[in-house]
Design an enzyme around this catalytic site. Sequence first.
Site, short mmCIF file in Angstrom:
data_model
loop_
_atom_site.label_atom_id
_atom_site.label_comp_id
_atom_site.label_asym_id
_atom_site.label_seq_id
_atom_site.Cartn_x
_atom_site.Cartn_y
_atom_site.Cartn_z
N THR A 25 0.92 -1.23 -0.09
CA THR A 25 -0.06 -0.05 -0.17
C THR A 25 0.75 1.15 0.08
OG1 THR A 25 -1.86 -1.07 1.17
CG2 THR A 25 -1.64 1.36 1.40
N HIS A 178 -7.56 -10.84 -1.29
CA HIS A 178 -6.96 -10.55 0.06
C HIS A 178 -7.65 -11.11 0.95
CE1 HIS A 178 -4.77 -8.22 2.74
NE2 HIS A 178 -4.68 -7.28 2.13
N ASN A 181 -4.65 -10.15 6.78
CA ASN A 181 -4.45 -9.04 7.66
C ASN A 181 -5.61 -8.13 8.18
OD1 ASN A 181 -1.77 -9.22 7.02
ND2 ASN A 181 -1.55 -7.89 5.20
N TYR A 183 -8.69 -7.66 7.16
CA TYR A 183 -9.70 -7.12 6.19
C TYR A 183 -10.95 -8.07 6.36
CZ TYR A 183 -6.03 -3.74 5.74
OH TYR A 183 -5.05 -2.91 5.81
N ASN A 238 -4.39 -5.39 12.20
CA ASN A 238 -5.64 -4.58 12.20
C ASN A 238 -6.59 -5.43 13.47
OD1 ASN A 238 -5.44 -2.64 10.40
ND2 ASN A 238 -5.19 -4.35 8.90
#
Length: 373
Positions: A25, A178, A181, A183, A238
Amino acid sequence: MTKLFQPTEAGDIALRNHIVMAPLTRNRSPGAIPNDLNVEYYRQRASAGLIITEATAITQQGQGYADVPGLYSKEALDGWKRVTDAVHAEGGKIVVQMWHVGRISHNTLQPNGGKPVSSTNTVAKSKTYLVNEDGTGSFAPTSEPRALEASEIPGIVEDYRKAARAAIDAGFDGVEIHAANGYLIDQFLRSGINDRTDQYGGSVENRARFLFEVVDVITKEIGPRRTGIRISPVTPANDSSDPDAQPIFTYVVEGLARYDLAFIHVIEGATGGDRNYQQGDKPFDYAALRAAYEKTGGKASWMVNNGYDRNLAIDTVESGRADLVAFGKPFISNPDLVERLKDNAPLNDLDQATLYGGGPKGYVDYPALDTAA
Ligand code: 8OZ
């Protein structure tokens, strides 16, 4: 020659070496639209065997950070077409990382300023990155989410299908789902986040249901051999947690073995941090994870990531412990990382201050060996 530098393939994607540029990112696509600077950045790194783009939102609802690119507007897809053309012109291969952030978002980024959606109503103890009116960036706490109704999930699965089709139309060689992490997909997988009592929560099967609905629709749309997936079994990123990750990730890879996927991408340890990080009282057994995948008939390339250096990458591929090694930060500061690893040349240092947001500095101005003073 060392296997790391020899050609290989991932599903239907032919790769000129076993070195992958990990998704990174960078927050340099205002309006969620890839621009000239982004074209140049990816073009410079096309000697990777495979580029996985930075995480790219499948819808505005899937956006969680300022100035990250999207896969949904016509302008964004036109921008990506210029990126994929530039990488292909250099003989490289590129897949897009398909992203829905779930609760790792902020009201101001959401459609009509609404709540971010998740598996849960509980706010993540995490931060997102916003750009202020004056153009400066800052980190802000994530907003309170709302748990999706089960009846809304088919709509999100359909968003994934559309975005996968759009990605192929924009010239990508494939996609990476994805699922890592912390999400959205990971918010369903992790017992420390998912507090649902419906068919999407509780048992291992239920927590993995959303992931398989997404994998199913994407592989049907674009073909499994150009579909990859990224998982991070133990990362605390996260605010994600699961003290007992082995059973659910074993179930996940055994399920993935039913598809003829291009690659399985595993982040070992804490993303961007300790490779030996563990949750619960036992270290995660990555070899057992791969063995479970292969025992169930899985044939995808096994891709590993997190803190690899030259020697570890060479040994890992040579020994067959993995087929592909993804490098993150070294690719930011070394556009010609492959050549440098081949020559055992020194690497440029990374400038932490220019990682997220900003312009060309720390983005397209890292020198390659032949241009270095
Ligand atoms: C760093 C900053 C913002 C997002 C991830 C997409 O961890 C990310 C990310 C990383 O997967």
